[in-house]
Write a protein that holds these residues in place. Structure first.
Motif, PDB file in Angstrom:
ATOM      1  N   TYR A 254       0.804  -1.213   0.000  1.00 24.20           N
ATOM      2  CA  TYR A 254       0.000   0.000   0.000  1.00 24.20           C
ATOM      3  C   TYR A 254       0.851   1.284   0.000  1.00 24.20           C
ATOM      4  O   TYR A 254       0.299   2.379   0.021  1.00 24.20           O
ATOM      5  CB  TYR A 254      -0.970  -0.003   1.181  1.00 24.20           C
ATOM      6  CG  TYR A 254      -2.112  -0.978   0.968  1.00 24.20           C
ATOM      7  CD1 TYR A 254      -3.274  -0.580   0.310  1.00 24.20           C
ATOM      8  CD2 TYR A 254      -2.016  -2.305   1.370  1.00 24.20           C
ATOM      9  CE1 TYR A 254      -4.302  -1.472   0.075  1.00 24.20           C
ATOM     10  CE2 TYR A 254      -3.036  -3.208   1.132  1.00 24.20           C
ATOM     11  CZ  TYR A 254      -4.185  -2.792   0.490  1.00 24.20           C
ATOM     12  OH  TYR A 254      -5.203  -3.677   0.242  1.00 24.20           O
TER      13      TYR A 254
ATOM     14  N   ASN B 206      -5.912   2.785  -1.658  1.00 24.81           N
ATOM     15  CA  ASN B 206      -6.604   2.777  -0.368  1.00 24.81           C
ATOM     16  C   ASN B 206      -5.663   2.311   0.747  1.00 24.81           C
ATOM     17  O   ASN B 206      -4.453   2.231   0.574  1.00 24.81           O
ATOM     18  CB  ASN B 206      -7.885   1.926  -0.417  1.00 24.81           C
ATOM     19  CG  ASN B 206      -8.979   2.452   0.494  1.00 24.81           C
ATOM     20  OD1 ASN B 206      -8.759   2.759   1.665  1.00 24.81           O
ATOM     21  ND2 ASN B 206     -10.191   2.567  -0.033  1.00 24.81           N
ATOM     22  N   ASP B 207      -6.250   2.022   1.920  1.00 21.72           N
ATOM     23  CA  ASP B 207      -5.486   1.576   3.086  1.00 21.72           C
ATOM     24  C   ASP B 207      -5.479   0.060   3.171  1.00 21.72           C
ATOM     25  O   ASP B 207      -6.306  -0.628   2.553  1.00 21.72           O
ATOM     26  CB  ASP B 207      -6.118   2.125   4.371  1.00 21.72           C
ATOM     27  CG  ASP B 207      -6.107   3.629   4.429  1.00 21.72           C
ATOM     28  OD1 ASP B 207      -5.053   4.226   4.174  1.00 21.72           O
ATOM     29  OD2 ASP B 207      -7.163   4.217   4.728  1.00 21.72           O
TER      30      ASP B 207
ATOM     31  N   TRP C  17      -8.989  -1.585   4.219  1.00 18.91           N
ATOM     32  CA  TRP C  17     -10.192  -1.018   3.610  1.00 18.91           C
ATOM     33  C   TRP C  17     -11.340  -2.019   3.505  1.00 18.91           C
ATOM     34  O   TRP C  17     -12.509  -1.632   3.418  1.00 18.91           O
ATOM     35  CB  TRP C  17      -9.873  -0.442   2.222  1.00 18.91           C
ATOM     36  CG  TRP C  17      -9.554  -1.457   1.161  1.00 18.91           C
ATOM     37  CD1 TRP C  17      -8.323  -1.930   0.836  1.00 18.91           C
ATOM     38  CD2 TRP C  17     -10.474  -2.102   0.274  1.00 18.91           C
ATOM     39  NE1 TRP C  17      -8.401  -2.845  -0.194  1.00 18.91           N
ATOM     40  CE2 TRP C  17      -9.719  -2.962  -0.558  1.00 18.91           C
ATOM     41  CE3 TRP C  17     -11.855  -2.056   0.090  1.00 18.91           C
ATOM     42  CZ2 TRP C  17     -10.298  -3.759  -1.555  1.00 18.91           C
ATOM     43  CZ3 TRP C  17     -12.441  -2.847  -0.894  1.00 18.91           C
ATOM     44  CH2 TRP C  17     -11.664  -3.685  -1.705  1.00 18.91           C
ATOM     45  N   GLN C  18     -11.044  -3.307   3.530  1.00 13.88           N
ATOM     46  CA  GLN C  18     -12.100  -4.313   3.425  1.00 13.88           C
ATOM     47  C   GLN C  18     -12.762  -4.626   4.768  1.00 13.88           C
ATOM     48  O   GLN C  18     -13.714  -5.401   4.827  1.00 13.88           O
ATOM     49  CB  GLN C  18     -11.541  -5.589   2.797  1.00 13.88           C
ATOM     50  CG  GLN C  18     -11.210  -5.413   1.313  1.00 13.88           C
ATOM     51  CD  GLN C  18     -10.537  -6.622   0.710  1.00 13.88           C
ATOM     52  OE1 GLN C  18      -9.423  -6.989   1.096  1.00 13.88           O
ATOM     53  NE2 GLN C  18     -11.194  -7.238  -0.251  1.00 13.88           N
TER      54      GLN C  18
ATOM     55  N   ARG D  30     -12.852   0.611   7.433  1.00 10.77           N
ATOM     56  CA  ARG D  30     -13.479   0.949   6.159  1.00 10.77           C
ATOM     57  C   ARG D  30     -13.255   2.402   5.755  1.00 10.77           C
ATOM     58  O   ARG D  30     -13.288   2.733   4.560  1.00 10.77           O
ATOM     59  CB  ARG D  30     -14.981   0.666   6.249  1.00 10.77           C
ATOM     60  CG  ARG D  30     -15.729   0.740   4.924  1.00 10.77           C
ATOM     61  CD  ARG D  30     -15.296  -0.353   3.979  1.00 10.77           C
ATOM     62  NE  ARG D  30     -16.169  -0.456   2.808  1.00 10.77           N
ATOM     63  CZ  ARG D  30     -15.907  -1.186   1.742  1.00 10.77           C
ATOM     64  NH1 ARG D  30     -14.787  -1.885   1.683  1.00 10.77           N
ATOM     65  NH2 ARG D  30     -16.734  -1.226   0.718  1.00 10.77           N
TER      66      ARG D  30
ATOM     67  N   MET E 248     -11.366   5.450   4.663  1.00  8.52           N
ATOM     68  CA  MET E 248     -10.059   5.761   4.096  1.00  8.52           C
ATOM     69  C   MET E 248      -9.398   6.895   4.865  1.00  8.52           C
ATOM     70  O   MET E 248     -10.042   7.858   5.256  1.00  8.52           O
ATOM     71  CB  MET E 248     -10.193   6.164   2.620  1.00  8.52           C
ATOM     72  CG  MET E 248      -8.857   6.413   1.931  1.00  8.52           C
ATOM     73  SD  MET E 248      -8.996   7.161   0.279  1.00  8.52           S
ATOM     74  CE  MET E 248      -9.551   5.778  -0.675  1.00  8.52           C
TER      75      MET E 248
ATOM     76  N   GLY F 259      -4.376   6.417   2.402  1.00 10.73           N
ATOM     77  CA  GLY F 259      -4.991   5.658   1.320  1.00 10.73           C
ATOM     78  C   GLY F 259      -5.175   6.427   0.036  1.00 10.73           C
ATOM     79  O   GLY F 259      -5.468   5.841  -1.010  1.00 10.73           O
TER      80      GLY F 259
ATOM     81  N   PRO G 129     -11.945  -0.137  -3.998  1.00 14.74           N
ATOM     82  CA  PRO G 129     -11.092   0.644  -3.090  1.00 14.74           C
ATOM     83  C   PRO G 129     -10.744   2.033  -3.626  1.00 14.74           C
ATOM     84  O   PRO G 129     -10.482   2.951  -2.843  1.00 14.74           O
ATOM     85  CB  PRO G 129      -9.845  -0.222  -2.935  1.00 14.74           C
ATOM     86  CG  PRO G 129      -9.820  -1.079  -4.157  1.00 14.74           C
ATOM     87  CD  PRO G 129     -11.257  -1.341  -4.492  1.00 14.74           C
TER      88      PRO G 129
ATOM     89  N   GLU H 216     -14.966   4.446   2.734  1.00 13.21           N
ATOM     90  CA  GLU H 216     -13.791   3.981   2.000  1.00 13.21           C
ATOM     91  C   GLU H 216     -13.403   4.926   0.866  1.00 13.21           C
ATOM     92  O   GLU H 216     -12.305   4.824   0.314  1.00 13.21           O
ATOM     93  CB  GLU H 216     -14.036   2.571   1.452  1.00 13.21           C
ATOM     94  CG  GLU H 216     -14.984   2.470   0.271  1.00 13.21           C
ATOM     95  CD  GLU H 216     -16.455   2.518   0.654  1.00 13.21           C
ATOM     96  OE1 GLU H 216     -17.310   2.344  -0.236  1.00 13.21           O
ATOM     97  OE2 GLU H 216     -16.759   2.709   1.848  1.00 13.21           O
TER      98      GLU H 216
END
Length: 551
Positions: A139, A166-167, A170-171, A182, A184, A188, A213, A445
């Motif tokens: 990332y 993203n980070d 994020w999921q 979630r 961001m 991210g 993302p 996100e």
């Protein structure tokens, strides 16, 4: 847990702001006709999509000044209506394919626009990256306060880094996790990733696009990253940046990793964990293009309603006037009109100026700032924040408007990046008086807090509220609101279809604007209110320093 702690801190901080606050006069009506007229005018084809440094800018700036004058504002920059923002426009030409070579394998050539987009921040006539070793850096985050460094133990000087958007968490559906789950964070966002790659000496930085993302489809990347690109014109010509930055489509990344004997999915999964080690790929990247360079100033527009008792203290309203100009044609239409994004926000700025002027001057001055080049990376607001007309230590706070709600009244009012500043405590009773409730971000996100002009002020300590209607429509509920929001992102956001529609329902925007009006009036009417960031917010220390310097 983080939000709970911040809420407790807020209950301690808020009373100091609310103890002796006088009540401002009742709010004048916000004009729906102003919203319609300004939005329709600025998003008409005559304004050519309002790209900075074009004929469309000249028309836009003139129109905003005309409306500010008519509203009763005074020129906001020491007798002038504008602030010059030095810009450099870089247009990439003669773009070669982005070519990856792996020993013993056929070269992988990524076509410009369809497979990849690329450009540079460097103000130089040409770019040539040749046989640059490729490294996957997960990332691409360096966060010492979290004990996280995706660049630890690897030297990427002169190399090409491939980065996930993203980070790392994020999921995660909740807000738990090293990077707020979630939601961001700044880490991210793509500007951070390119900035961090440059700090580590990368010759090129390529982000892998994935729609969820990233929070937008490839078409948005394609339209935003092709054609003329703007950057602030600064000493050094940005030669400290990577030679090339850009994006590549997911299938192309998967093919590259497979050719290099690596599993993209497995490495992406490993990158979610603290302690991930960057992975050199047995591949090299080459890319070249030429740049057409044009230096020209753009303009921020600023009007002011001078205060009576504390004229050197300022409350700010802001919105960006720019959009993409001409873009990829759809059914023969190549003008990205930007009606919702952000002609509507400028319309809100004008409507608030009218209302505040009708109410008469407050104790503090109220500034109305229409900034340029938000779509190019918050450049206009960044320039203002770094070269403020009104000292940041004397800027009380305010509201930024990026897109108004044209879908109708919602039950909820959502604060982007909730849990950061005492402005949230001030706005909550105003929201309740509107018969609405504070909701939660439906798509945290997407990192909305870090994607608009208030962030330029936040980074330098000034609290600016970024909040608007949620998705719980009075007519249709959350399902209908979510469907409308997703339809906009998929079909109109940064596309020619973002055009004015006379059938829009402005009731939600009017409710939001009443909230913005009352918050701004409260801050301008109470000469003692100095909202700060919560003690745990990343911007608290710089705010304290700027305020201490004024005492």
């Amino acid at each position: 847990m983080r939000l709970t702690i911040l809420a407790l801190l807020a209950t301690v901080a808020a009373p100091a702001l609310a103890q002796t606050r006088p009540a401002p006069a009742p709010a004048p009506a916000i004009s729906p006709e102003t919203l319609k007229t300004v939005t329709q005018t600025l998003s008409s084809d005559a304004y050519e999509g309002r790209a900075p440094t074009t004929a469309g800018e000249e028309k836009t700036v003139a129109y905003i000044i005309e409306r500010f004058k008519a509203a009763g504002l005074k020129p906001g920059n020491h007798g002038a209506w504008t602030q010059a923002v030095p810009m450099v426009e870089i247009t990439a030409t003669d773009m070669s394919p982005m070519t990856f070579t792996v020993p013993g394998k056929p070269a992988q050539r990524l076509a410009y626009r369809t497979d990849m987009v690329a450009g540079t921040y460097r103000v130089t006539p040409s770019i040539a990256v040749k046989d640059s070793p490729v490294v996957f850096v997960g990332y691409g985050i360096t966060a010492p306060e979290k004990g996280w460094d995706d660049y630890a133990g690897v030297d990427v000087k002169g190399k090409t880094v491939v980065i996930l958007i993203n980070d790392a968490d994020w999921q995660t559906m909740g807000r738990e996790g090293p990077f707020e789950g979630r939601a961001m964070t700044w880490y991210g966002r793509w500007p951070y990733k390119f900035e961090n790659a440059a700090k580590h000496g990368a010759a090129a930085a390529i982000i892998v696009h994935q729609t969820e993302p990233a929070a937008y489809p490839w078409a948005v990347v394609q339209s935003s990253w092709t054609g003329p690109q703007l950057e602030l014109d600064e000493k050094g010509d940005h030669l400290d940046q990577s030679q090339a930055v850009g994006w590549m489509q997911l299938p192309q990344a998967q093919a590259l990793f497979a050719a290099a004997g690596k599993d993209f999915a497995a490495l992406s999964e490993a990158a979610k964990t603290k302690g991930f080690k960057a992975v050199p790929l047995d591949a090299r990247m080459s890319l070249s293009f030429r740049n057409t360079i044009r230096r020209q100033a753009s303009k921020n527009v600023i009007g002011v309603l001078p205060g009576t008792a504390h004229p050197d203290d300022y409350v700010l309203y802001s919105a960006h006037w720019d959009h993409l100009g001409r873009c990829d044609p759809v059914d023969g239409d190549d003008i990205c009109n930007g009606a919702v994004d952000n002609a509507s926000g400028v319309a809100g700025l004008v409507a608030l100026a009218e209302a505040q002027a009708k109410a008469g001057p407050a104790k503090r001055s109220i500034g109305f700032l229409a900034v340029t080049a938000e779509e190019s990376g918050l450049l206009g607001s960044r320039y203002y924040a770094e070269h403020p007309i009104y000292p940041l230590g004397h800027t009380v706070g305010g509201v930024n408007m990026d897109v108004l709600n044209v879908n109708g009244l919602t039950r909820d009012f959502v604060i982007a990046g909730a849990g950061k500043s005492e402005l949230e405590d001030l706005v909550k009773p105003i929201v309740a008086a509107e018969g609405r409730v504070i909701g939660t971000e439906s798509n945290p996100e997407r990192g909305g807090y870090y994607r608009s002009d208030h962030f330029s002020f936040a980074k330098l300590g000034v609290p600016m509220l970024d909040a608007n209607s949620g998705q719980d429509l009075v007519a249709g509920g959350t399902a209908a609101g979510h469907a409308k929001a997703e339809d906009y992102v998929a079909n109109r956001y940064h596309k020619p279809a973002d055009e004015y529609d006379p059938k829009w329902d402005w009731s939600g925007a009017l409710s939001d604007l009443r909230i913005y009006y009352k918050l701004g009036r409260m801050l301008a009417y109470d000469g003692n209110a100095w909202p700060n960031w919560y003690p745990t917010a990343e911007f608290r220390a710089i705010r304290d320093r700027s305020r201490d310097a004024t005492r």
